[in-house]
Design a protein around this motif. Structure first.
Motif, PDB file in Angstrom:
ATOM      1  N   ASN A 175      -4.988   6.612  -6.161  1.00 34.14           N
ATOM      2  CA  ASN A 175      -4.187   6.727  -4.939  1.00 34.14           C
ATOM      3  C   ASN A 175      -3.321   7.979  -4.982  1.00 34.14           C
ATOM      4  O   ASN A 175      -2.942   8.442  -6.064  1.00 34.14           O
ATOM      5  N   ARG A 176      -3.055   8.524  -3.799  1.00 30.25           N
ATOM      6  CA  ARG A 176      -2.203   9.717  -3.674  1.00 30.25           C
ATOM      7  C   ARG A 176      -0.908   9.520  -4.452  1.00 30.25           C
ATOM      8  O   ARG A 176      -0.460  10.405  -5.186  1.00 30.25           O
ATOM      9  N   THR A 177      -0.291   8.344  -4.287  1.00 28.56           N
ATOM     10  CA  THR A 177       0.907   7.998  -5.069  1.00 28.56           C
ATOM     11  C   THR A 177       0.454   7.116  -6.231  1.00 28.56           C
ATOM     12  O   THR A 177       0.182   5.925  -6.057  1.00 28.56           O
TER      13      THR A 177
ATOM     14  N   GLN B  41      -8.523  12.899   7.986  1.00 31.54           N
ATOM     15  CA  GLN B  41      -8.270  13.607   6.733  1.00 31.54           C
ATOM     16  C   GLN B  41      -9.124  13.049   5.606  1.00 31.54           C
ATOM     17  O   GLN B  41      -9.589  11.903   5.675  1.00 31.54           O
ATOM     18  N   LEU B  42      -9.283  13.867   4.598  1.00 36.84           N
ATOM     19  CA  LEU B  42     -10.057  13.463   3.426  1.00 36.84           C
ATOM     20  C   LEU B  42      -9.087  12.955   2.357  1.00 36.84           C
ATOM     21  O   LEU B  42      -8.151  13.666   1.997  1.00 36.84           O
ATOM     22  N   PRO B  43      -9.282  11.735   1.837  1.00 35.59           N
ATOM     23  CA  PRO B  43      -8.407  11.291   0.742  1.00 35.59           C
ATOM     24  C   PRO B  43      -8.759  12.062  -0.519  1.00 35.59           C
ATOM     25  O   PRO B  43      -9.871  12.587  -0.637  1.00 35.59           O
ATOM     26  N   GLY B  44      -7.844  12.124  -1.456  1.00 37.17           N
ATOM     27  CA  GLY B  44      -8.103  12.851  -2.702  1.00 37.17           C
ATOM     28  C   GLY B  44      -9.203  12.177  -3.505  1.00 37.17           C
ATOM     29  O   GLY B  44      -9.041  11.053  -3.970  1.00 37.17           O
TER      30      GLY B  44
ATOM     31  N   LYS C 217       1.651   3.455  -7.247  1.00 36.23           N
ATOM     32  CA  LYS C 217       1.218   2.293  -6.452  1.00 36.23           C
ATOM     33  C   LYS C 217      -0.143   1.784  -6.925  1.00 36.23           C
ATOM     34  O   LYS C 217      -0.412   0.584  -6.907  1.00 36.23           O
TER      35      LYS C 217
ATOM     36  N   THR D  91      -7.976   3.998   2.029  1.00 36.52           N
ATOM     37  CA  THR D  91      -6.778   4.703   2.502  1.00 36.52           C
ATOM     38  C   THR D  91      -6.807   4.724   4.032  1.00 36.52           C
ATOM     39  O   THR D  91      -7.822   4.397   4.643  1.00 36.52           O
ATOM     40  N   SER D  92      -5.711   5.136   4.626  1.00 35.12           N
ATOM     41  CA  SER D  92      -5.706   5.290   6.082  1.00 35.12           C
ATOM     42  C   SER D  92      -5.947   6.751   6.475  1.00 35.12           C
ATOM     43  O   SER D  92      -5.707   7.141   7.609  1.00 35.12           O
ATOM     44  N   ALA D  93      -6.449   7.560   5.517  1.00 34.52           N
ATOM     45  CA  ALA D  93      -6.643   8.991   5.776  1.00 34.52           C
ATOM     46  C   ALA D  93      -7.596   9.252   6.945  1.00 34.52           C
ATOM     47  O   ALA D  93      -7.393  10.197   7.714  1.00 34.52           O
TER      48      ALA D  93
ATOM     49  N   GLY E 295      -6.945   4.433  -2.530  1.00 35.30           N
ATOM     50  CA  GLY E 295      -5.862   3.835  -1.742  1.00 35.30           C
ATOM     51  C   GLY E 295      -5.227   2.678  -2.477  1.00 35.30           C
ATOM     52  O   GLY E 295      -5.867   2.037  -3.330  1.00 35.30           O
ATOM     53  N   ALA E 296      -3.952   2.429  -2.166  1.00 34.24           N
ATOM     54  CA  ALA E 296      -3.239   1.341  -2.829  1.00 34.24           C
ATOM     55  C   ALA E 296      -2.267   0.669  -1.864  1.00 34.24           C
ATOM     56  O   ALA E 296      -1.198   0.218  -2.247  1.00 34.24           O
ATOM     57  N   GLY E 297      -2.675   0.612  -0.594  1.00 33.45           N
ATOM     58  CA  GLY E 297      -1.871  -0.090   0.409  1.00 33.45           C
ATOM     59  C   GLY E 297      -2.435  -1.478   0.652  1.00 33.45           C
ATOM     60  O   GLY E 297      -3.142  -2.031  -0.199  1.00 33.45           O
ATOM     61  N   GLY E 298      -2.129  -2.029   1.822  1.00 35.73           N
ATOM     62  CA  GLY E 298      -2.557  -3.389   2.155  1.00 35.73           C
ATOM     63  C   GLY E 298      -4.069  -3.541   2.155  1.00 35.73           C
ATOM     64  O   GLY E 298      -4.602  -4.560   1.691  1.00 35.73           O
ATOM     65  N   ALA E 299      -4.768  -2.534   2.662  1.00 34.11           N
ATOM     66  CA  ALA E 299      -6.229  -2.630   2.754  1.00 34.11           C
ATOM     67  C   ALA E 299      -6.853  -2.716   1.367  1.00 34.11           C
ATOM     68  O   ALA E 299      -7.764  -3.523   1.130  1.00 34.11           O
TER      69      ALA E 299
HETATM   70  P1  ATR Z   1      -3.123  -0.102   4.942  1.00 34.73           P
HETATM   71  O1  ATR Z   1      -2.563  -1.441   5.261  1.00 34.73           O
HETATM   72  O2  ATR Z   1      -4.119   0.423   5.941  1.00 34.73           O
HETATM   73  O3  ATR Z   1      -3.655  -0.034   3.536  1.00 34.73           O
HETATM   74  P2  ATR Z   1      -0.767   1.252   4.043  1.00 34.73           P
HETATM   75  O4  ATR Z   1      -0.336   0.030   3.333  1.00 34.73           O
HETATM   76  O5  ATR Z   1       0.219   2.067   4.802  1.00 34.73           O
HETATM   77  O6  ATR Z   1      -1.914   0.923   5.072  1.00 34.73           O
HETATM   78  O7  ATR Z   1      -1.508   2.195   2.970  1.00 34.73           O
HETATM   79  C1  ATR Z   1      -2.112   3.384   3.315  1.00 34.73           C
HETATM   80  C2  ATR Z   1      -2.834   3.947   2.088  1.00 34.73           C
HETATM   81  O8  ATR Z   1      -3.541   5.133   2.467  1.00 34.73           O
HETATM   82  C3  ATR Z   1      -1.923   4.353   0.950  1.00 34.73           C
HETATM   83  O9  ATR Z   1      -2.616   4.161  -0.263  1.00 34.73           O
HETATM   84  C4  ATR Z   1      -1.697   5.827   1.229  1.00 34.73           C
HETATM   85  O10 ATR Z   1      -1.319   6.596   0.100  1.00 34.73           O
HETATM   86  P3  ATR Z   1       0.214   6.615  -0.421  1.00 34.73           P
HETATM   87  O11 ATR Z   1       0.398   5.334  -1.168  1.00 34.73           O
HETATM   88  O12 ATR Z   1       0.306   7.813  -1.266  1.00 34.73           O
HETATM   89  O13 ATR Z   1       1.061   6.694   0.820  1.00 34.73           O
HETATM   90  C5  ATR Z   1      -3.070   6.223   1.673  1.00 34.73           C
HETATM   91  N1  ATR Z   1      -3.104   7.427   2.527  1.00 34.73           N
HETATM   92  C6  ATR Z   1      -2.673   7.563   3.790  1.00 34.73           C
HETATM   93  N2  ATR Z   1      -2.919   8.797   4.275  1.00 34.73           N
HETATM   94  C7  ATR Z   1      -3.545   9.471   3.256  1.00 34.73           C
HETATM   95  C8  ATR Z   1      -4.080  10.793   3.113  1.00 34.73           C
HETATM   96  N3  ATR Z   1      -4.006  11.684   4.115  1.00 34.73           N
HETATM   97  N4  ATR Z   1      -4.653  11.113   1.944  1.00 34.73           N
HETATM   98  C9  ATR Z   1      -4.734  10.235   0.947  1.00 34.73           C
HETATM   99  N5  ATR Z   1      -4.244   8.970   1.010  1.00 34.73           N
HETATM  100  C10 ATR Z   1      -3.675   8.595   2.153  1.00 34.73           C
END
Ligand code: ATR
Length: 270
Positions: free
Chosen positions: A151-153, A197-200, A156, A190-192, A127-131
């Motif tokens: 991260n999926r993207t 859902q399972l993150p990659g 980031k 991640t928020s998967a 994951g690469a979001g806020g968390a």
């Molecule tokens: P938070 O504050 O909880 O981190 P966020 O900033 O929206 O929320 O970030 C969500 C993270 O979960 C991102 O890294 C997102 O991947 P993308 O950057 O590709 O969007 C990741 N994420 C959310 N749903 C996902 C899924 N189903 N599989 C894999 N990664 C997921």
């Protein structure tokens, strides 16, 4: 008037924070009340202003307001500035101190409660979001061998790795390149799990000595935890992080760090 504290979020009804902070107050003998405060999505600032005017001394901040809380603060701790988000506010006259205790809470849970050292560990952060951004700095403080972000993207993940390159050995790799690698600690940031859902992540990343840490709490055994367990790893949820980040916020507000063991046991049903 008794000092008032609150958890501010939207939604907030599910929050365990009042239970946690009330237990801390009882255990430490601190006189305070801690409540839930539902802020309208478009009026975080007005909600906090009113709370302060009515005796609020501090607040925990949860989704989706952690960046707004960052902007609301007049002063920031270093870790909050690095995280770009605030989960604890302390009010003192016109001064509003913003802190981020999520990362230290998680690190304490991993190293103290689960007994897995961060020092020299090979860590994978999914994951690469806020968390994710909130935990990389405190993880670096634990002097790991490597922190790899996937991260999926991918762009980031690269962005965060660049941002923290001065803080420790942080790199980013595409999720497709994870196969064949093995880690001591894998953190699902991640928020998967919210959507079940399972993150990659490749199954081969987990081994019998891996701690798989889902930052999510309250979702039961998530697909991430299931995969980890099926590969022989130890899988845990984010309850300990929730309790430890609260203990750190309590310390910020009251100057006393409550012990967490008894509450942890109680909330785990033990
Ligand atoms: P938070 O504050 O909880 O981190 P966020 O900033 O929206 O929320 O970030 C969500 C993270 O979960 C991102 O890294 C997102 O991947 P993308 O950057 O590709 O969007 C990741 N994420 C959310 N749903 C996902 C899924 N189903 N599989 C894999 N990664 C997921």
């Amino acid at each position: 008037m008794t000092d008032r504290y609150a958890i501010i979020g939207h939604p907030v009804a599910h929050s365990k924070s009042p239970e946690i902070h009330t237990a801390f107050a009882l255990a430490t003998g601190e006189a305070l009340v801690y409540e839930r405060l539902l802020a309208p999505l478009e009026d975080f600032r007005g909600t906090v202003d009113a709370f302060r005017a009515n005796g609020g001394r501090g607040a925990s901040v949860t989704l989706p307001f952690k960046v707004e809380a960052f902007n609301y603060a007049t002063e920031l701790t270093t870790r909050a500035r690095l995280a770009g988000a605030v989960n604890a506010l302390k009010f003192d006259g016109t001064t509003v101190l913003g802190d981020n205790t999520d990362g230290i809470g998680m690190c304490r849970d991993i190293s103290k409660n689960f007994g897995v050292p961060l020092k020299d560990a090979k860590i994978l952060v999914l994951g690469a979001g806020g968390a994710a951004r909130g935990v990389i700095g405190p993880l670096c403080d634990g002097l790991p061998q490597q922190i790899t972000i996937a991260n999926r993207t991918h762009s980031k993940a690269e962005e965060i790795a660049n941002q923290f390159s001065g803080a420790g050995p942080v790199n980013a790799i595409p999720t497709a390149d994870l196969a064949g690698l093995r880690f001591d600690i894998i953190i699902n940031a991640t928020s998967a799990s919210i959507g079940n859902q399972l993150p990659g992540v490749a199954a081969s990343c987990f081994g019998p000595r891996t701690l798989a840490y889902d930052m999510m709490y309250g979702k039961g055994v998530t697909p991430f935890m299931q995969l980890a367990t099926s590969e022989g790893a130890r899988a845990v949820d984010g309850l300990g992080m929730l309790i430890e980040q609260a203990a750190e916020a309590f310390l910020l507000w009251r100057g006393i760090r409550p012990t967490t063991d008894a509450l942890m046991k109680k909330m785990r049903g033990g």
